[in-house]
Design an enzyme around this catalytic site. Structure first.
Site, PDB file in Angstrom:
ATOM      1  N   GLY A   1      13.034  99.302  47.673  1.00  0.00           N
ATOM      2  CA  GLY A   1      11.948 100.178  48.102  1.00  0.00           C
ATOM      3  C   GLY A   1      12.272 100.872  49.417  1.00  0.00           C
TER       4      GLY A   1
ATOM      5  N   ARG B   1      -1.862 107.058  49.709  1.00  0.00           N
ATOM      6  CA  ARG B   1      -1.974 108.188  50.629  1.00  0.00           C
ATOM      7  C   ARG B   1      -0.614 108.522  51.240  1.00  0.00           C
ATOM      8  NH1 ARG B   1      -6.989 108.875  54.290  1.00  0.00           N
ATOM      9  NH2 ARG B   1      -6.628 110.988  53.514  1.00  0.00           N
TER      10      ARG B   1
ATOM     11  N   ASN C   1       1.531 104.395  48.051  1.00  0.00           N
ATOM     12  CA  ASN C   1       0.925 104.282  46.724  1.00  0.00           C
ATOM     13  C   ASN C   1      -0.382 105.047  46.609  1.00  0.00           C
ATOM     14  OD1 ASN C   1       2.729 102.376  45.258  1.00  0.00           O
ATOM     15  ND2 ASN C   1       2.251 101.062  46.993  1.00  0.00           N
TER      16      ASN C   1
ATOM     17  N   THR D   1     -19.557  80.901  46.394  1.00  0.00           N
ATOM     18  CA  THR D   1     -18.551  81.523  45.535  1.00  0.00           C
ATOM     19  C   THR D   1     -17.888  82.697  46.232  1.00  0.00           C
ATOM     20  OG1 THR D   1     -19.697  80.821  43.522  1.00  0.00           O
ATOM     21  CG2 THR D   1     -18.161  82.670  43.319  1.00  0.00           C
TER      22      THR D   1
ATOM     23  N   LYS E   1       1.351 109.238  54.758  1.00  0.00           N
ATOM     24  CA  LYS E   1       1.294 109.055  56.206  1.00  0.00           C
ATOM     25  C   LYS E   1       2.432 109.835  56.850  1.00  0.00           C
ATOM     26  CE  LYS E   1       1.242 104.845  54.932  1.00  0.00           C
ATOM     27  NZ  LYS E   1       1.383 103.381  54.807  1.00  0.00           N
TER      28      LYS E   1
ATOM     29  N   ASP F   1       5.465  92.770  55.456  1.00  0.00           N
ATOM     30  CA  ASP F   1       4.694  94.012  55.387  1.00  0.00           C
ATOM     31  C   ASP F   1       3.482  93.770  54.485  1.00  0.00           C
ATOM     32  OD1 ASP F   1       3.683  96.577  55.106  1.00  0.00           O
ATOM     33  OD2 ASP F   1       5.658  97.505  54.922  1.00  0.00           O
TER      34      ASP F   1
ATOM     35  N   ASP G   1      10.295 102.021  51.659  1.00  0.00           N
ATOM     36  CA  ASP G   1       9.494 101.504  52.774  1.00  0.00           C
ATOM     37  C   ASP G   1      10.064 100.181  53.277  1.00  0.00           C
ATOM     38  OD1 ASP G   1       8.814 100.334  50.332  1.00  0.00           O
ATOM     39  OD2 ASP G   1       6.705 100.073  50.855  1.00  0.00           O
ATOM     40  N   ARG G   2      10.580  99.344  52.373  1.00  0.00           N
ATOM     41  CA  ARG G   2      11.199  98.082  52.788  1.00  0.00           C
ATOM     42  C   ARG G   2      12.442  98.340  53.634  1.00  0.00           C
ATOM     43  NH1 ARG G   2      12.457  94.614  47.649  1.00  0.00           N
ATOM     44  NH2 ARG G   2      13.045  93.062  49.228  1.00  0.00           N
TER      45      ARG G   2
ATOM     46  N   ASP H   1       5.889 109.369  55.019  1.00  0.00           N
ATOM     47  CA  ASP H   1       5.921 108.166  54.187  1.00  0.00           C
ATOM     48  C   ASP H   1       4.882 108.322  53.083  1.00  0.00           C
ATOM     49  OD1 ASP H   1       6.122 105.603  53.136  1.00  0.00           O
ATOM     50  OD2 ASP H   1       4.933 104.681  54.728  1.00  0.00           O
TER      51      ASP H   1
END
EC number: 2.7.1.33
Length: 247
Positions: free
Chosen positions: A94, A11, A9, A172, A13, A117, A96-97, A6
């Site tokens: 996508g 790295r 964006n 803040t 995997k 996700d 991955d989707r 996989d």
């Protein structure tokens, strides 16, 4: 044995499966000759592989796997998958989707599924009990929201996720931390509440690197599975190697 890769964006995997069981996984900067040699020295019986990428083309990785493993299925080539696709532009869906949807459907067959996700982007997708991918929505991920506040304002600091839950920030920094985390949680809760009115017996599945920050914040019965994309990639590879896809 199967090797699923996989390309995300930031790295790369990977995971090794044996007859559907995930044996090991890892994360590297690049899937190069040296990394692949290390994987194959430990798992020399890997005979099939699959590549998904959110970066577009992955020709070098695909060719490397075809040369060293012997078979590599590239998901962008639109191989058959064990889901119906009702998405209006499947060519832009996508990878991955799609893999996460296949993984979720394989774990929970015959159920309406809402898959969230929590990655670089947050994706929210629907799969019906009949096994049809309906589509979903995409919004900025947690790190992207923190960075946008720091980059597009003059005085706000760059913050990151915290485990503590506070409804109203008292400084803040706390206002930014809780604003981003609660904003995402309320966003997902809103989707769940609306979709549950339209789909019966909705099962909610969280995945992705940032899912751990929201499993306790969101007050719904959920399933969390960090390896959903890998499970989906392996299922697609199995499907294309079997007679199922040719029925």
């Amino acid at each position: 044995m199967h090797l699923a890769v996989d390309i995300g964006n930031s790295r790369v995997k990977y995971a090794v499966f044996d007859r559907g069981i995930l044996l090991s996984k890892g994360c590297v900067d690049t899937m190069d000759e040296m990394v692949l040699s290390d994987i194959l020295s430990e798992y020399p019986t890997v005979s099939r592989s699959i590549v998904a990428s959110t970066r577009g083309r992955a020709d070098e990785t695909t060719e490397l796997l075809r040369r060293r493993v012997g078979h590599c299925l590239r998901l962008s080539a639109h191989p058959p998958v064990p889901l119906g696709i009702a998405y209006a532009t499947p060519e832009t869906l996508g990878e991955d989707r799609l893999a996460a949807a296949v993984g979720a459907a394989s774990l929970h067959p015959g159920r309406n599924l809402l898959i969230v996700d929590f990655g670089t982007a947050i994706t929210i997708d629907l799969v019906t009990a009949e096994g049809v991918f309906l589509g979903g929505n995409i919004s900025p991920g947690m790190a992207m929201r923190f960075k946008a506040l720091a980059d597009h304002t003059a005085a706000l600091p760059l913050c990151s996720a915290v485990e503590d839950y506070v409804l109203v920030g008292r400084s803040t920094r706390e206002a930014i931390e809780q604003g981003v985390l609660n904003g995402i949680a309320f966003e997902i809760e809103g989707y769940i509440a609306r979709i549950e009115k339209e789909m019966n017996s909705l099962s909610i599945i969280f995945t992705g690197g940032d899912a751990k920050f929201f499993a306790k914040r969101i007050k719904n019965t959920i399933f969390a599975h960090c390896d959903l994309v890998f499970l989906g990639l392996n299922r697609i590879l199995e499907y294309n190697a079997s007679e199922e896809s040719r029925r």
